[in-house]
Design an enzyme around this catalytic site. Structure first.
Site, PDB file in Angstrom:
ATOM      1  N   GLU A  38       1.094  -0.625   0.109  1.00  0.00           N
ATOM      2  CA  GLU A  38       0.253  -0.348   0.141  1.00  0.00           C
ATOM      3  C   GLU A  38       0.916   1.087   0.200  1.00  0.00           C
ATOM      4  O   GLU A  38       1.733   1.691   1.091  1.00  0.00           O
ATOM      5  CB  GLU A  38      -0.711   0.182   1.062  1.00  0.00           C
ATOM      6  CG  GLU A  38      -2.035   1.210   0.989  1.00  0.00           C
ATOM      7  CD  GLU A  38      -2.462   1.353  -0.026  1.00  0.00           C
ATOM      8  OE1 GLU A  38      -3.498   0.324  -0.561  1.00  0.00           O
ATOM      9  OE2 GLU A  38      -3.228   2.923  -0.285  1.00  0.00           O
ATOM     10  N   THR A  84      -6.100   2.743  -5.048  1.00  0.00           N
ATOM     11  CA  THR A  84      -5.751   1.398  -5.205  1.00  0.00           C
ATOM     12  C   THR A  84      -6.760   0.612  -6.142  1.00  0.00           C
ATOM     13  O   THR A  84      -6.588   0.011  -6.450  1.00  0.00           O
ATOM     14  CB  THR A  84      -6.396   0.609  -3.737  1.00  0.00           C
ATOM     15  OG1 THR A  84      -5.427   1.224  -2.628  1.00  0.00           O
ATOM     16  CG2 THR A  84      -6.123  -0.435  -3.890  1.00  0.00           C
ATOM     17  N   HIS A 200      -1.362   2.910   4.993  1.00  0.00           N
ATOM     18  CA  HIS A 200      -1.728   4.303   4.186  1.00  0.00           C
ATOM     19  C   HIS A 200      -2.104   5.560   5.219  1.00  0.00           C
ATOM     20  O   HIS A 200      -2.014   5.642   5.769  1.00  0.00           O
ATOM     21  CB  HIS A 200      -3.177   3.079   3.954  1.00  0.00           C
ATOM     22  CG  HIS A 200      -4.274   4.258   3.034  1.00  0.00           C
ATOM     23  ND1 HIS A 200      -4.949   5.565   3.103  1.00  0.00           N
ATOM     24  CD2 HIS A 200      -4.678   3.495   2.000  1.00  0.00           C
ATOM     25  CE1 HIS A 200      -5.413   4.882   2.531  1.00  0.00           C
ATOM     26  NE2 HIS A 200      -5.787   4.828   1.614  1.00  0.00           N
ATOM     27  N   ASP A 259       0.970   0.100  -5.099  1.00  0.00           N
ATOM     28  CA  ASP A 259      -0.129   0.292  -5.739  1.00  0.00           C
ATOM     29  C   ASP A 259      -0.452   2.432  -6.514  1.00  0.00           C
ATOM     30  O   ASP A 259      -0.756   1.863  -7.908  1.00  0.00           O
ATOM     31  CB  ASP A 259      -0.992   0.442  -5.294  1.00  0.00           C
ATOM     32  CG  ASP A 259      -1.576   1.113  -3.390  1.00  0.00           C
ATOM     33  OD1 ASP A 259      -0.590   1.495  -2.693  1.00  0.00           O
ATOM     34  OD2 ASP A 259      -2.921   1.263  -3.446  1.00  0.00           O
ATOM     35  N   HIS A 260       0.231   3.306  -5.864  1.00  0.00           N
ATOM     36  CA  HIS A 260       0.298   4.080  -6.633  1.00  0.00           C
ATOM     37  C   HIS A 260       1.125   4.994  -4.883  1.00  0.00           C
ATOM     38  O   HIS A 260       1.567   5.107  -4.170  1.00  0.00           O
ATOM     39  CB  HIS A 260      -1.548   5.252  -6.220  1.00  0.00           C
ATOM     40  CG  HIS A 260      -1.928   4.353  -4.989  1.00  0.00           C
ATOM     41  ND1 HIS A 260      -2.178   5.546  -3.863  1.00  0.00           N
ATOM     42  CD2 HIS A 260      -3.091   3.671  -4.818  1.00  0.00           C
ATOM     43  CE1 HIS A 260      -2.687   4.547  -2.900  1.00  0.00           C
ATOM     44  NE2 HIS A 260      -3.385   4.047  -2.938  1.00  0.00           N
TER      45      HIS A 260
HETATM   46  C1  GP9 Z   1      -8.962   0.475   1.532  1.00  0.00           C
HETATM   47  C2  GP9 Z   1      -8.014   0.883   0.581  1.00  0.00           C
HETATM   48  C3  GP9 Z   1      -7.333   1.849   0.429  1.00  0.00           C
HETATM   49  O1  GP9 Z   1      -9.440  -0.975   0.990  1.00  0.00           O
HETATM   50  O2  GP9 Z   1      -7.387  -0.421  -0.462  1.00  0.00           O
HETATM   51  O3  GP9 Z   1      -7.957   1.692  -0.925  1.00  0.00           O
HETATM   52  P1  GP9 Z   1      -7.096   3.232  -1.193  1.00  0.00           P
HETATM   53  O4  GP9 Z   1      -7.505   4.998  -0.038  1.00  0.00           O
HETATM   54  O5  GP9 Z   1      -5.721   3.882  -1.193  1.00  0.00           O
HETATM   55  O6  GP9 Z   1      -8.031   4.058  -2.776  1.00  0.00           O
HETATM   56 MN    MN Z   2      -4.109   2.459  -1.933  1.00  0.00          MN
END
Ligand code: GP9
Ligand code: MN
Length: 426
Positions: A38, A84, A200, A259-260
């Site tokens: 993440e 995500t 996150h 992911d980003h």
């Molecule tokens: C929530 C998680 C976060 O289930 O996948 O998503 P994001 O905020 O990174 O798009």
């Molecule tokens: Mn994410």
């Protein structure tokens, strides 16, 4: 309509690049373990804070050749507002996300020919997603059915006691621990996707989980970013140990990806301080690199590879490793291991990177020096190509065009009604 899908098919067919002969089919039928890091940006790799490595375990995967990982250092995320969910969509479909909103939400009932379904139909794979958050976030419990994901282990499958949870959901260490018995009980071969969560925004961490001091920029989320990255790194090390003990490590494809970005453009002041140089728009674009690493059973790791690449390239790469021709499917990416891999990386806003050039917020740059360039015909042509490619991908999603496409004679369209995540699945 079907004319549109023909236009798209001609394009992707033309873009298709032959696999690397030495790797085509080497991992047929092997378990696949895909690990979502993440908000993990590549600058964390080898980064030292207070003289300490932030992510020593991930660094060891990059540098220790005996681990047999290959690391793509010029791999970029291609996500937009879907964050995500865009990463998931792009990597499992080799399509781009949408310019606005999240396709996972707005196109959650489309027809897809996604990796889980392709693997099942070609080689009998069972697929699962593990994630310590509620199942409806990003509309996952709907779209996963269209993607053909067999099992979705959401927060209902984990111990969500207060001391195990922070921020959005389950902490990464208990997440991986509690996932192990489920993974071990799964039918093989499997395609198992583990989605971490602790690293996150806003990077909250309990004191007992923090094993590195925060950075000192006075921008709280930037400062804590390194602490949650360390926690993620430790959780991963523990997971690898458990996979080895369970006998699931050696013979599996293991894939890690970011992911980003985790640090948005609102934090360039703090970033400039950390890097000791001004984070200009070009530099910020360079920071959109996220790691992509892969270990293939019985294949020696190739160390660090500098091909320019992006998330859209992951699905054709995996298909080829398994011996499935990506050409049969609508794929906008190309195989990362192919000698002729296409190194044009398109961002969702029309910007791009190539080995030599970049376009950032509509301005061209020399990718080697970071200097601005006057528009040339060559650069304008790359820009047009990117626009064209993105518009074709949009057509697929907006027109739900895969309804009109059959990848192979034997292809069976996925029926969402065959999938249930509400009951005790195992
Ligand atoms: C929530 C998680 C976060 O289930 O996948 O998503 P994001 O905020 O990174 O798009
Ligand atoms: Mn994410």
């Amino acid at each position: 309509d079907s004319n549109d899908i023909t236009e798209v098919q001609n394009y992707t067919d033309n873009k298709y690049i032959e696999p690397n002969d030495k790797l085509f089919g080497v991992a047929e039928g092997k378990n696949i373990i895909k690990i979502h890091l993440e908000s993990f940006q590549s600058f964390l790799i080898d980064y030292k804070l207070h003289g300490e490595e932030v992510t020593p375990f991930i660094n060891s995967l990059v540098h220790d050749q005996t681990n047999n990982f290959t690391y793509f250092e010029n791999f970029f995320h291609q996500t937009e507002q879907g964050k995500t969910a865009d990463a998931e969509l792009i990597m499992d479909n080799s399509l781009y996300g949408l310019p606005q909103g999240a396709a996972f939400v707005t196109k959650g009932k489309n027809t897809y020919q996604a990796l889980p379904a392709v693997l099942k139909q070609n080689q009998g794979y069972t697929s699962a997603v593990f994630h310590g958050d509620g199942k409806s976030f990003w509309n996952r419990d709907e779209i996963y059915k269209e993607l053909g994901i067999d099992y979705f282990f959401d927060e209902a499958y984990y111990d969500m006691s207060e001391d195990q949870v922070i921020g959005y959901g389950l902490k990464d260490k208990p997440f991986f621990k509690e996932s192990m018995p489920i993974l071990e009980s799964m039918e093989q071969p499997f395609y198992a996707h583990f989605m971490t969560l602790t690293h996150h925004h806003p990077y909250l961490i309990d004191e007992e989980d923090a094993t590195i001091a925060p950075a000192e920029t006075n921008d709280g989320s930037v400062d804590r970013y390194f602490q949650t990255a360390r926690y993620l790194d430790e959780s991963l090390e523990q997971f690898f140990t458990d996979l080895k003990e369970a006998g699931l490590y050696e013979d599996s494809i293991i894939m890690l990806y970011g992911d980003h970005y985790g640090i948005s453009e609102n934090h360039t002041r703090a970033l400039s301080e950390l890097f000791g140089e001004e984070v200009t728009p070009f530099k910020y674009a360079e920071l959109q690199r996220v790691p992509f690493m892969i270990k293939i059973p019985e294949v020696k790791g190739k160390g660090t590879i500098d091909n320019y690449s992006g998330q859209v390239d992951v699905m054709p790469t995996l298909l080829h490793l398994l011996g499935i021709k990506a050409q049969d499917y609508i794929q906008f990416g190309t195989d990362l291991f192919s000698e002729k891999h296409n190194g044009l990386v398109a961002f969702r806003n029309g910007d791009f990177f190539t080995e030599d050039y970049a376009m950032v917020k509509g301005i061209f740059y020399d990718n080697h020096t970071g200097e601005e360039l006057e528009p040339t015909e060559e650069l304008e042509n790359i820009k047009l190509k990117v626009e064209h490619e993105l518009s074709l991908s949009d057509k697929v999603l907006q027109g739900d065009l895969l309804r009109f496409y059959s990848p192979t004679e034997k292809w069976e369209p996925v029926n969402a009604k065959d999938y249930f995540y509400d009951e005790n699945q195992i």
